[in-house]
Every structure is written in C-alpha cells, then in structure tokens.
Design an enzyme around this catalytic site. Sequence first.
Site, PDB file in Angstrom:
ATOM      1  N   THR A  54       0.841  -1.194   0.000  1.00 25.64           N
ATOM      2  CA  THR A  54       0.000   0.000   0.000  1.00 25.64           C
ATOM      3  C   THR A  54       0.876   1.242   0.000  1.00 25.64           C
ATOM      4  OG1 THR A  54      -1.882  -1.040   1.106  1.00 25.64           O
ATOM      5  CG2 THR A  54      -1.710   1.341   1.291  1.00 25.64           C
ATOM      6  N   PHE A  68       1.173   5.243   0.674  1.00 26.95           N
ATOM      7  CA  PHE A  68       0.595   6.308   1.487  1.00 26.95           C
ATOM      8  C   PHE A  68       1.191   7.653   1.073  1.00 26.95           C
ATOM      9  CE2 PHE A  68       0.089   2.541   4.036  1.00 26.95           C
ATOM     10  CZ  PHE A  68      -1.055   2.735   4.795  1.00 26.95           C
TER      11      PHE A  68
END
Length: 288
Positions: A177, A179
């Site tokens: 992921t 960010f």
Amino acid sequence: MNNQKIVCAYNGKKGAYAEQAVINYFGNEDCAFSVESFDDIFNAVVDGRADFGMVPIENCTAGFVFQNYDNITRHKDVSIIGATTIRIEHSIMACENASWDSIEIVTSHPQALGQCSEFIKAHNLLQENANSTSDGAANVAKLNSPRYAAIANARNAELYGLKILEKGIENNPNNYTRFLVIASTELLKSGKLDSKFEKKSPNMLSLVFDTKNEQGALYHVLGVFDKYNINLNRLESRPIIGKPWRYWFYTDGKIREDEKNPEELVQNLLKDLGQYAGDIRLLGVYNE
C-alpha cells in the site's frame, strides 16, 4: 528526522497499517495520532491538531482509495510533502474461545476483505465492514464472541488480546500500500515545517487538472509532460462535483534523478500546461 515533537494523524486504532506507515516514515511510534476517518486526517492537519497526515492512496492488489483522491482534490489547504510504501501481510485472529468450527463472520476494512477474498470464500465466512483493520480487531476483542474473527496486521493480536489462527492469508503475497504524507499549506508557508521535517530533494510531483473542451486537449497535455521528461506513473479521472460529465485528471509524475532544479522545472511545466488545461492545481512536489 528532527528531534522536535512531530504529530502525524492516521485513520484507525493502534495496530493499523497506517500507524505502521507513520512509524516507518518518521521513525517514531510516539508521533502517531489516531483519528476515526479519512476526513478526520485532513481536518486534523488543517486545524493544527496534527502537523502531518498519513493517507492511504493505492493498494497494488485492491486498487485506488478514490475517497482520498477526492479529499486531496477538495482540500485546497493541504499539500503532499512525501510518500511511502509498506508491505501488507494479513492475519486472521479471534478471541481465545474461538475455533475454526465456531467462526462465522470476519470483519475488517473493505480493502482488506477484498485482498483476502479467496481465503474468505474458501472458509465460507460472512463479511462485515469495519472502519479500519485495527477497528475490526478491537471490535472482535470487545465482542469476545467465538462467532467473530478479524483480518488485520499480526501486531493487533498482541494489542487486543486475540490469538492468530493463520498468517499471510492475502490473495497475493506481493501486496503493498502506498501512502501520501500531507501537511497544511499554512504550515508550509510559515517555515515551521523546516524545523520538523528533514527535507530531501524532490523526485515526484502530483497535480490535478481538467482539460479544455477542445479536440486533442488531453493529448497535448500529455505532450507537455513528455517535453519536461516527466515519467507519468498514474493518470486517474474523477468526476467534478456539480459539473456533469466533466472530470479531474489526477496524475503522479517521476522527475528525472539528474534534474538540477526540480522546482523551476515544475513551474515551467505548469506554465505550459495552462495552454491546454483548464483548472490546474499542484498538489505537491516531494520525495518518495
């Protein structure tokens, strides 16, 4: 990172992947500040409760977090000042009195549920959405029911007194992921950021634009990025609220490593983009 106290807002409770992203990026567990939603991250940054916000924007298997694309576009008083990527490894956990025979419902953030869909289907589990992976784990601990399990970072088992039934249950082990780190434009203008944040030479830019209603407008916009040797990593369209059938284009671009003056290059890029784009908003020039 500077020794001055840093506060970075993230969505979820202790144990959330976003908290891990904060710890990895700033190297300090104490700076992580928990809030209850993605909107709250932006609000905390704008009203000064937090210096920074850690905002999930994309998972390599589940796709984009479109809510945060819209948040970044809507909040003109924040800028992207950095980005980081973390490995996501999901575990399924439950209270001590639970077993595979007793578990019927699994709870987690919708993204995490999607990333573990094959495991969930194989075990014939019902799904229940939670605000974050850590919220799901905390809820299972509070319920203390053998019918419930949570999908979350393995750290949550220790934090909330749960037992891990199985680790690494995501569909794709290459699960990451990305960010974005945001700060308020007021903080950037004040110069206080320099005492809180170790600046690095920027190698990325992010912006949103809409195109003029002219033939070939998007084609010409993309040509401007090529002219300045910007390698586009992303081009996403999002509807413009209140303007049916009109779209923002969100883009991330990689600046060449040998570029001696990235800020000047970006200003020239924006000037040329103005010939073909309508509204343009620079979201950030930063290091990733």
